[in-house]
Design an enzyme around this catalytic site. Structure first.
Site, PDB file in Angstrom:
ATOM      1  N   SER A 115       0.839  -1.202   0.000  1.00  0.00           N
ATOM      2  CA  SER A 115       0.000   0.000   0.000  1.00  0.00           C
ATOM      3  C   SER A 115       0.869   1.245   0.000  1.00  0.00           C
ATOM      4  CB  SER A 115      -0.903   0.019   1.239  1.00  0.00           C
ATOM      5  OG  SER A 115      -1.602   1.249   1.332  1.00  0.00           O
ATOM      6  N   TYR A 141      -3.009   0.244   9.603  1.00  0.00           N
ATOM      7  CA  TYR A 141      -3.109  -0.467   8.321  1.00  0.00           C
ATOM      8  C   TYR A 141      -1.805  -0.329   7.532  1.00  0.00           C
ATOM      9  CZ  TYR A 141      -4.001  -0.832   3.320  1.00  0.00           C
ATOM     10  OH  TYR A 141      -3.907  -1.115   1.982  1.00  0.00           O
ATOM     11  N   LYS A 178     -17.603  -1.274  -0.258  1.00  0.00           N
ATOM     12  CA  LYS A 178     -16.519  -0.875   0.635  1.00  0.00           C
ATOM     13  C   LYS A 178     -16.931   0.157   1.678  1.00  0.00           C
ATOM     14  CE  LYS A 178     -12.377  -0.166  -0.974  1.00  0.00           C
ATOM     15  NZ  LYS A 178     -11.607  -1.128  -0.150  1.00  0.00           N
TER      16      LYS A 178
END
Length: 322
Positions: A115, A141, A178
């Site tokens: 990411s 995250y 999402k």
């Protein structure tokens, strides 16, 4: 080819399954955690062999030894707001390590999602050729993804092919489930339909106008094209940025959405919540030289072209599935 796609019912994963089908590949195992969500709708137009729940998959993994050629690992908790770090550590880090080890033992290809959140506030830049040990992610995250990138870098034995992608701001069809983590284009489309206007955050940083915060927005169809390239070039391994290499403003994004809907922009500027201001990123832009250096030569969708395709061919068609 026989492929396992984790997160295969989710946004990027289901689009990759579509790409595999377009390549003539139907021997696909989809791994996901659908539960009471409607992500199953992303699977209706796909051809695959079986679906396995995420929590059951690792127990079954040894059964696939000698039977699969690729694991494409898109399954993760991608919520930047997730506060349970123990869950992130287990789900995003330990789970990915297990898959890497399986691919190493069986000498098959492993393609996985890192990411751009690993870059943190961007002070160290967004260059995938630089030392990743210097990066300081801003949320759990991003850190869970960084932990795996660091672990993978230390391994002396590896899968036949190992490719990690630092995804930037991905948007496109199949992201409908999402919730708050869907793209700004998705939320803009719905907000415009509901109220006729779109609200963007005011700027609290000198040099940036209201709505002028910059992001590297990348269309999911480009993600799929790069994954296809890697499948076709097993000699390539490494950790790569995956954006467009072009930062664009949220104003440009909102204006592109209005235009794709056949409307004049009607944009309001709203206060940013105090809780976001301290860690808010004003600029992201992927350095794409590393991907280009291994032979990927295709152009990326412009923001305007990507928004037009997404809005007109998917969102305006009752959330058509890609």
């Amino acid at each position: 080819m026989s492929v396992i796609v984790t997160g295969g019912a989710g946004f990027i994963g289901s689009c990759i399954v579509r790409t595999l089908n377009d390549m003539g590949i139907e021997d696909i195992t989809i791994v996901d955690h659908i539960c009471e969500t409607d992500k199953w709708m992303n699977m209706r137009n796909k051809k695959y062999t079986e679906y396995i729940n995420r929590d059951e998959f690792l127990e079954k993994l040894p059964e696939y030894a000698g039977k699969v050629t690729h694991i494409i690992h898109m399954g993760a908790c991608s919520a930047t707001t997730e506060r349970d770090f123990d869950f992130l550590y287990k789900n995003n880090y330990e789970y990915t390590k297990t898959l890497w080890k399986f691919c190493t033992e069986n000498q098959i290809s492993f393609i996985y999602a890192s990411s751009a959140a690993t870059y943190g506030d961007g002070k160290e830049g967004f260059d995938d050729k630089e030392d990743i040990k210097r990066l300081r992610p801003l949320n759990g995250y991003g850190y869970s993804k960084q932990l795996f990138d660091l672990w993978a870098e230390k391994q002396t034995i590896a899968p036949k092919q190992h490719v990690g992608f630092k995804f930037f701001n991905v948007y496109g069809p199949n992201e409908y489930f999402k919730g708050s983590m869907a793209s700004v284009i998705f939320h803009s489309f719905n907000k415009i339909n509901e109220t006729g206007e779109m609200g963007l955050f005011k700027s609290y940083k000198e040099g940036y106008e209201d709505g002028g915060q910059l992001r590297d927005f990348v269309y999911v169809k480009d993600i799929c094209k790069v994954v296809k390239f890697m499948i076709e070039h097993e000699e390539v391994s490494g950790l790569f940025n995956l954006g467009t290499g072009q930062a664009r403003s949220f104003y440009d994004l909102a204006a592109s959405t209005f235009k794709a809907m056949g409307l004049e922009p009607n944009i309001k500027y709203i206060e940013m919540p105090e809780s976001l201001r301290a860690k808010y990123q004003y600029y992201t832009q992927a350095n794409m030289e590393k991907l280009r250096s291994v032979g990927y030569a295709d152009d990326f969708y412009s923001l305007e072209d990507g928004a037009k395709d997404y809005v007109q061919n998917y969102l305006m068609k009752n959330y058509e599935t890609y």
